[in-house]
Design an enzyme around this catalytic site. Structure first.
Site, PDB file in Angstrom:
ATOM      1  N   SER A   1      49.930  -5.350  50.057  1.00 17.41           N
ATOM      2  CA  SER A   1      51.187  -4.852  50.619  1.00 17.41           C
ATOM      3  C   SER A   1      52.050  -6.001  51.118  1.00 17.41           C
ATOM      4  O   SER A   1      53.268  -6.016  50.898  1.00 17.41           O
ATOM      5  CB  SER A   1      50.912  -3.881  51.777  1.00 17.41           C
ATOM      6  OG  SER A   1      50.277  -2.725  51.320  1.00 17.41           O
TER       7      SER A   1
ATOM      8  N   HIS B   1      45.692   0.169  46.272  1.00 19.56           N
ATOM      9  CA  HIS B   1      45.213   1.212  47.194  1.00 19.56           C
ATOM     10  C   HIS B   1      44.854   2.476  46.411  1.00 19.56           C
ATOM     11  O   HIS B   1      43.809   3.092  46.640  1.00 19.56           O
ATOM     12  CB  HIS B   1      46.288   1.566  48.227  1.00 19.56           C
ATOM     13  CG  HIS B   1      46.616   0.470  49.181  1.00 19.56           C
ATOM     14  ND1 HIS B   1      47.906   0.075  49.434  1.00 19.56           N
ATOM     15  CD2 HIS B   1      45.831  -0.320  49.949  1.00 19.56           C
ATOM     16  CE1 HIS B   1      47.901  -0.901  50.323  1.00 19.56           C
ATOM     17  NE2 HIS B   1      46.641  -1.167  50.643  1.00 19.56           N
TER      18      HIS B   1
ATOM     19  N   ARG C   1      39.226  -7.293  47.406  1.00 14.58           N
ATOM     20  CA  ARG C   1      39.837  -8.001  46.282  1.00 14.58           C
ATOM     21  C   ARG C   1      39.111  -9.302  45.986  1.00 14.58           C
ATOM     22  O   ARG C   1      39.108  -9.764  44.856  1.00 14.58           O
ATOM     23  CB  ARG C   1      41.310  -8.303  46.584  1.00 14.58           C
ATOM     24  CG  ARG C   1      42.162  -7.045  46.704  1.00 14.58           C
ATOM     25  CD  ARG C   1      43.505  -7.377  47.254  1.00 14.58           C
ATOM     26  NE  ARG C   1      43.310  -7.905  48.613  1.00 14.58           N
ATOM     27  CZ  ARG C   1      44.263  -8.036  49.506  1.00 14.58           C
ATOM     28  NH1 ARG C   1      45.491  -7.725  49.213  1.00 14.58           N
ATOM     29  NH2 ARG C   1      43.997  -8.502  50.711  1.00 14.58           N
TER      30      ARG C   1
ATOM     31  N   LYS D   1      53.656  -3.453  65.823  1.00 14.90           N
ATOM     32  CA  LYS D   1      54.215  -3.887  64.550  1.00 14.90           C
ATOM     33  C   LYS D   1      55.267  -2.892  64.077  1.00 14.90           C
ATOM     34  O   LYS D   1      55.079  -1.684  64.156  1.00 14.90           O
ATOM     35  CB  LYS D   1      53.125  -3.981  63.483  1.00 14.90           C
ATOM     36  CG  LYS D   1      52.266  -5.200  63.556  1.00 14.90           C
ATOM     37  CD  LYS D   1      51.366  -5.245  62.335  1.00 14.90           C
ATOM     38  CE  LYS D   1      50.614  -6.554  62.246  1.00 14.90           C
ATOM     39  NZ  LYS D   1      49.763  -6.595  61.053  1.00 14.90           N
TER      40      LYS D   1
END
Length: 162
Positions: free
Chosen positions: A127, A17, A90, A41
């Site tokens: 993450s 990040h 990515r 969440k």
């Protein structure tokens, strides 16, 4: 002044990040790292804690600020008068996931998405994976800033004691 938003849950904020933040901050007058809150969440880190950790990590970048948002991201951009989202990629998997959202955001609010490729050395860092490895006792120190690493390991040490 050109401004862009770099959204995410950032639970936790990784070196991947940070790499995207540095690259985007070099291209915009202001970059807003926006912690997007999903009320359904429960993260490892609380939202306020994520914001504080990101602010500390990005304190050396004067044109970066950190904010939060609950709800549709394009509503945040409309409210703030911003028309660009920055997303890090990515791999092709990320691209396949992000393109439909970028197209929907353009349709909903005439918002453009700028994709930045991560450095290949961070392509495996996420993450979710960092949390999974850490929860199983693996070493995630190489993937997090020192202060974030300390907080994540402290939380997980407390969970293991329960």
């Amino acid at each position: 002044m050109t401004t862009a938003v770099f959204p995410g849950s950032f639970d936790p904020f990784t070196i991947g990040h940070r790499y995207i933040v540095e690259r985007a901050a070099a291209r915009f007058d202001q970059l807003v790292v926006t912690v997007v809150v999903n009320p359904n969440k429960h993260g490892l880190l609380g939202v306020d804690e994520r914001i504080a950790l990101i602010r500390e990590d990005c304190a050396d970048l004067p044109n970066v600020r950190v904010d939060r948002w609950t709800g549709l991201l394009v509503d945040y951009l409309t409210n703030e008068g911003i028309d660009t989202i920055v997303k890090g990629l990515r791999s092709g998997v990320d691209f396949d996931y992000e393109v439909p959202m970028a197209q929907m955001n353009r349709e909903l609010a005439d918002v453009e998405t700028m994709f930045l490729l991560t450095d290949p050395k961070y392509a495996h860092v996420s993450s979710s994976l960092v949390k999974e490895v850490a929860k199983l006792g693996g070493d995630v120190k190489p993937f997090l800033a020192p202060h974030i690493y300390q907080r994540v390991t402290a939380i997980l040490a407390g969970e293991r004691q329960v």
